[in-house]
Design an enzyme around this catalytic site. Structure first.
Site, short mmCIF file in Angstrom:
data_model
loop_
_atom_site.label_atom_id
_atom_site.label_comp_id
_atom_site.label_asym_id
_atom_site.label_seq_id
_atom_site.Cartn_x
_atom_site.Cartn_y
_atom_site.Cartn_z
N ASP A 161 0.82 -1.02 -0.06
CA ASP A 161 0.04 0.05 -0.17
C ASP A 161 0.88 1.38 -0.08
O ASP A 161 2.03 1.09 -0.03
CB ASP A 161 -1.01 -0.14 1.30
CG ASP A 161 -2.01 -1.00 1.07
OD1 ASP A 161 -2.25 -1.43 0.16
OD2 ASP A 161 -2.44 -1.46 2.20
N TYR A 232 6.09 -10.14 6.59
CA TYR A 232 6.19 -8.69 6.71
C TYR A 232 7.00 -8.19 8.11
O TYR A 232 6.56 -9.17 9.07
CB TYR A 232 4.79 -8.20 6.54
CG TYR A 232 4.23 -8.03 5.09
CD1 TYR A 232 4.25 -6.86 4.32
CD2 TYR A 232 3.80 -9.08 4.47
CE1 TYR A 232 3.84 -6.57 3.38
CE2 TYR A 232 3.47 -8.91 3.14
CZ TYR A 232 3.42 -7.71 2.57
OH TYR A 232 2.79 -7.56 1.17
#
Length: 494
Positions: A161, A232
């Site tokens: 994002d 992540y």
């Protein structure tokens, strides 16, 4: 979806290739034209609005006028010819064209690292060129490594994002090669092949760089479909957080479950299943803080690993973990939200900000499970036994690095580190003076530990409202029904 029904995207509303358009009836073609004209009108209106907002800046006004003119002219041009014209070139200047008919190509993985805080996300967007992917494809076409995105056999491993970074983003793509397919894996060919990373890094921004490339034995190996795990990391300061409680909550996340209460539902794009296999989650101190005394300025990170993630899933998980760390929620809130029979609708809360998040590591299967297309033109995943080479031979090879390129990459990132470390040290010194002033002047004042509030990206309420007592979002079933009525989705019998 139960009851023998399946929800899929209404493909008539998406862009279609020429061969599919030729199959449409006249009314369907008219509908397609009407939609495209409406979209072009909206896009030109948006640019005109931006132009009006920038009338005080002659340079910006000229740029927006050129954008509007280019959109109007694009309807009369072939898209492939546009991709071959470098940005900023004059239309009447004769360009030297590359002879792609005689060019060799090879299928590779490219490992890319980038800091995303200056960009609008990874994937290309219709209303912005300020994305990681846009910069990558400008560099790929400028260096003549690809003819166009449309025929480059491209897939990305993850779609990060806005503001999110990646230490290990991986893409699969067909790149121009010096050698024919039959000799591309020879050691000599690999040693003398085009320096893909060095060539791209010279034209890419310094905060987007290629680290390595890997030749592949299968022409359909996909960075998206053949990735079996993505890890992540989300970095955060300790502040006043209870790290042990956050770690306890992490252990409750590790399971194959429905994570609809830990994401932003992407139902309009056909996502109606929210089952994900979350393989690991832990909170760890950063190495550089291990020897420091316990303070609110110590840095930690959440490391989380899964086969794939939902939209904003990690940011939503982090938002809940921050509430647990602040002792506003108990670790058991994780189990409560994962129980969709008791809590089928997500409580309203704001995801943590995207800035501290990065795609840290990706793992790939040795043999692709992908074939090109099915009878309807869709990509299909098949079983792990599928292979186009000998069963004992993996489709993967080894990552190819270059010492000079790695040295330059380290120099670039050291420059980023120096810039931000200087700012961080200056800010920390100001904080030390202010904290000493508060303690000396007001002996009864409590130490201020507000380091984590920025991450929550929401207004600090005077009185906290527990998650399970908050207003709930719309149910999955209601959202599906809404988009079916909008003709965005179709319910099919299975």
């Amino acid at each position: 979806m139960g009851d023998g029904k399946k929800v899929v995207i209404n493909k008539r509303l998406k862009g279609l290739p020429r061969e599919e358009l030729e199959k449409l009836s006249k009314p369907e073609l008219i509908d397609q034209i009407v939609r495209l004209e409406a979209y072009n009108f909206q896009l030109k209106s948006l640019l005109q609005k931006k132009l009006n907002e920038k009338t005080t800046d002659p340079g910006s006004r000229k740029m927006w006028e050129q954008d509007i003119a280019s959109i109007e002219a694009s309807t009369a041009k072939d898209t492939s010819s546009i991709n071959n014209v470098p940005s900023g070139s004059k239309s009447n200047k004769r360009q030297r064209t590359f002879d792609w008919a005689s060019a060799h190509k090879r299928h590779v993985l490219l490992k890319v690292t980038y800091f995303g805080w200056d960009y609008q996300g990874f994937a290309c967007q219709e209303d912005s060129n300020d994305t990681i992917e846009s910069n990558l494809f400008r560099a790929l076409t400028r260096t003549c490594l690809i003819e166009s995105r449309a025929n480059s056999n491209y897939h990305r491993c993850g779609r990060t994002d806005k503001e999110v970074s990646a230490f290990c983003q991986v893409i699969s793509i067909d790149l121009r090669s010096k050698y024919p397919a039959e000799s591309q894996l020879d050691p000599t060919s690999l040693e003398t092949e085009i320096d893909y990373c060095g060539l791209l890094n010279r034209v890419l921004p310094k905060n987007i760089q290629c680290v390595a490339w890997m030749p592949l034995r299968s022409p359909v190996y996909s960075a998206r479909f053949d990735c079996i795990a993505r890890s992540y990391r989300y970095y955060f300061p300790k502040g006043d957080l209870d790290i042990d409680a956050m770690q306890e909550a992490c252990q409750l996340l590790v399971k194959h479950a429905d994570f609809r209460n830990f994401c932003k539902m992407d139902v309009h794009n056909g996502v109606t299943s929210f089952m994900r296999n979350l393989q690991a989650a832990r909170v760890q101190p950063c190495e550089e803080t291990l020897n420091e005394k316990d303070s609110g300025y110590d840095m930690f990170y959440l490391e989380i690993k899964a086969n794939a993630f939902l939209w904003h899933q990690i940011r939503c998980i982090m938002a809940i973990l921050l509430l647990v760390g602040q002792r506003k929620e108990k670790p058991s809130i994780i189990s409560n939200l994962l129980d969709i029979n008791v809590n089928p609708c997500k409580p309203q809360y704001t995801p943590a900000i995207g800035l501290p998040l990065n795609l840290f590591h990706c793992e790939f299967r040795e043999h692709t499970t992908r074939r090109t297309t099915d009878d309807e033109g869709d990509e299909v995943l098949i079983d792990d036994n599928f292979t186009e080479v000998l069963p004992a031979e993996t489709h993967l090879t080894d990552w190819i690095y270059n010492e000079e390129n790695l040295t330059k990459l380290i120099e670039n990132i050291q420059g980023e580190w120096t810039q931000f470390s200087v700012k961080c040290t200056m800010i920390r010194n100001v904080l030390q003076q202010l904290e000493e002033l508060l303690s000396r002047t007001y002996q009864s004042a409590k130490p201020v530990q507000s380091q984590v509030y920025l991450l929550q990206d929401s207004v600090k309420p005077r009185q906290y409202q527990p998650l399970l007592e908050r207003t709930r979002c719309e149910s999955l079933e209601n959202r599906i029904e809404h988009f079916v009525k909008k003709q965005r989705l179709i319910v099919q019998e299975t």
